[in-house]
Every structure is written in C-alpha cells, then in structure tokens.
Write a protein that holds these residues in place. Structure first.
Motif, PDB file in Angstrom:
ATOM      1  N   LEU A  22       0.769  78.766 -51.317  1.00  0.00           N
ATOM      2  CA  LEU A  22       0.551  77.423 -50.780  1.00  0.00           C
ATOM      3  C   LEU A  22       0.470  76.401 -51.903  1.00  0.00           C
ATOM      4  O   LEU A  22      -0.581  76.167 -52.484  1.00  0.00           O
ATOM      5  CB  LEU A  22      -0.716  77.397 -49.925  1.00  0.00           C
ATOM      6  CG  LEU A  22      -0.664  78.275 -48.686  1.00  0.00           C
ATOM      7  CD1 LEU A  22      -2.028  78.350 -48.029  1.00  0.00           C
ATOM      8  CD2 LEU A  22       0.388  77.757 -47.709  1.00  0.00           C
ATOM      9  N   LYS A  26       3.636  71.532 -49.978  1.00  0.00           N
ATOM     10  CA  LYS A  26       3.922  72.132 -48.666  1.00  0.00           C
ATOM     11  C   LYS A  26       3.406  71.208 -47.566  1.00  0.00           C
ATOM     12  O   LYS A  26       2.276  70.750 -47.593  1.00  0.00           O
ATOM     13  CB  LYS A  26       3.259  73.498 -48.519  1.00  0.00           C
ATOM     14  CG  LYS A  26       3.822  74.555 -49.426  1.00  0.00           C
ATOM     15  CD  LYS A  26       4.920  75.303 -48.757  1.00  0.00           C
ATOM     16  CE  LYS A  26       5.274  76.515 -49.592  1.00  0.00           C
ATOM     17  NZ  LYS A  26       6.668  76.747 -49.681  1.00  0.00           N
ATOM     18  N   ARG A  27       4.272  70.951 -46.592  1.00  0.00           N
ATOM     19  CA  ARG A  27       3.921  70.092 -45.457  1.00  0.00           C
ATOM     20  C   ARG A  27       3.462  70.971 -44.297  1.00  0.00           C
ATOM     21  O   ARG A  27       4.067  72.005 -44.015  1.00  0.00           O
ATOM     22  CB  ARG A  27       5.128  69.251 -45.050  1.00  0.00           C
ATOM     23  CG  ARG A  27       5.582  68.313 -46.165  1.00  0.00           C
ATOM     24  CD  ARG A  27       6.910  67.713 -45.871  1.00  0.00           C
ATOM     25  NE  ARG A  27       7.898  68.811 -45.837  1.00  0.00           N
ATOM     26  CZ  ARG A  27       9.172  68.663 -45.500  1.00  0.00           C
ATOM     27  NH1 ARG A  27       9.628  67.485 -45.145  1.00  0.00           N
ATOM     28  NH2 ARG A  27       9.986  69.694 -45.497  1.00  0.00           N
ATOM     29  N   ASP A  31       6.876  72.715 -43.215  1.00  0.00           N
ATOM     30  CA  ASP A  31       6.970  73.913 -44.056  1.00  0.00           C
ATOM     31  C   ASP A  31       6.110  75.075 -43.568  1.00  0.00           C
ATOM     32  O   ASP A  31       6.478  76.236 -43.732  1.00  0.00           O
ATOM     33  CB  ASP A  31       6.582  73.570 -45.499  1.00  0.00           C
ATOM     34  CG  ASP A  31       7.460  72.495 -46.103  1.00  0.00           C
ATOM     35  OD1 ASP A  31       8.677  72.485 -45.819  1.00  0.00           O
ATOM     36  OD2 ASP A  31       6.932  71.641 -46.846  1.00  0.00           O
ATOM     37  N   LEU A  32       4.956  74.757 -43.000  1.00  0.00           N
ATOM     38  CA  LEU A  32       4.008  75.801 -42.598  1.00  0.00           C
ATOM     39  C   LEU A  32       4.032  76.079 -41.104  1.00  0.00           C
ATOM     40  O   LEU A  32       3.306  76.946 -40.628  1.00  0.00           O
ATOM     41  CB  LEU A  32       2.589  75.409 -43.046  1.00  0.00           C
ATOM     42  CG  LEU A  32       2.429  75.116 -44.547  1.00  0.00           C
ATOM     43  CD1 LEU A  32       0.999  74.690 -44.844  1.00  0.00           C
ATOM     44  CD2 LEU A  32       2.838  76.307 -45.381  1.00  0.00           C
ATOM     45  N   THR A  64       0.679  66.789 -46.345  1.00  0.00           N
ATOM     46  CA  THR A  64       0.816  67.890 -47.293  1.00  0.00           C
ATOM     47  C   THR A  64      -0.543  68.477 -47.663  1.00  0.00           C
ATOM     48  O   THR A  64      -1.589  67.875 -47.419  1.00  0.00           O
ATOM     49  CB  THR A  64       1.491  67.419 -48.599  1.00  0.00           C
ATOM     50  OG1 THR A  64       0.612  66.523 -49.283  1.00  0.00           O
ATOM     51  CG2 THR A  64       2.846  66.780 -48.342  1.00  0.00           C
TER      52      THR A  64
END
Length: 79
Positions: A22, A26-27, A31-32, A64
C-alpha cells in the motif's frame, strides 16, 4: 505501532493488498476497489482506531492513502 503501519493494516483488511504493497498514491476506489459501503465502514473504523472525528466536507477530499494519512495526522495534532 506507528500511525502509518496501523493505518495500512486497517486498509489491507478491505482490499487484496498487503500493508507493504500500500503505497501513498494508491487510490481507494480506483486502485483498491473500495465500494462506497467499504469506504464508509473503513472511515468508521479509522475514527475508532485513531480516536478522531472526521468531518463530512473533508472526507470527500480523500482519494489516496497519503491524503487519508495526512488528515489523520492533522486531526491527532489537534487533540
């Protein structure tokens, strides 16, 4: 445990990434793969874990990991 480690541990419970994977850029949604429900549950856990109160108008600015961590740190400084 540092704020960052505890934070990333909490995030990893909601996604397929380990805390080590992480990175700050990372958004949450893109992204997650956080759903709206995941994000709201996550925010509730953040408040409990770090003993802070998140303001609705500030929450919508969080996209993020770095933005969320920055907000937690600022809120803890106030307390």
């Amino acid at each position: 445990m540092t704020i960052e480690k505890a934070f990333k541990q909490l995030v990893s419970q909601y996604c397929k990434f380990s805390p080590a994977e992480l990175t700050g850029e990372k958004r949450f949604r893109e992204d997650l793969d956080f759903s709206s429900l995941d994000f709201m549950s996550f925010l509730g856990e953040l408040e409990d874990e770090f003993d802070v109160e998140l303001e609705q108008d500030k929450i919508i600015q969080i996209h993020t990991i770095d933005e969320a961590l920055s907000m937690i740190r600022k809120l803890q400084e106030v307390c």
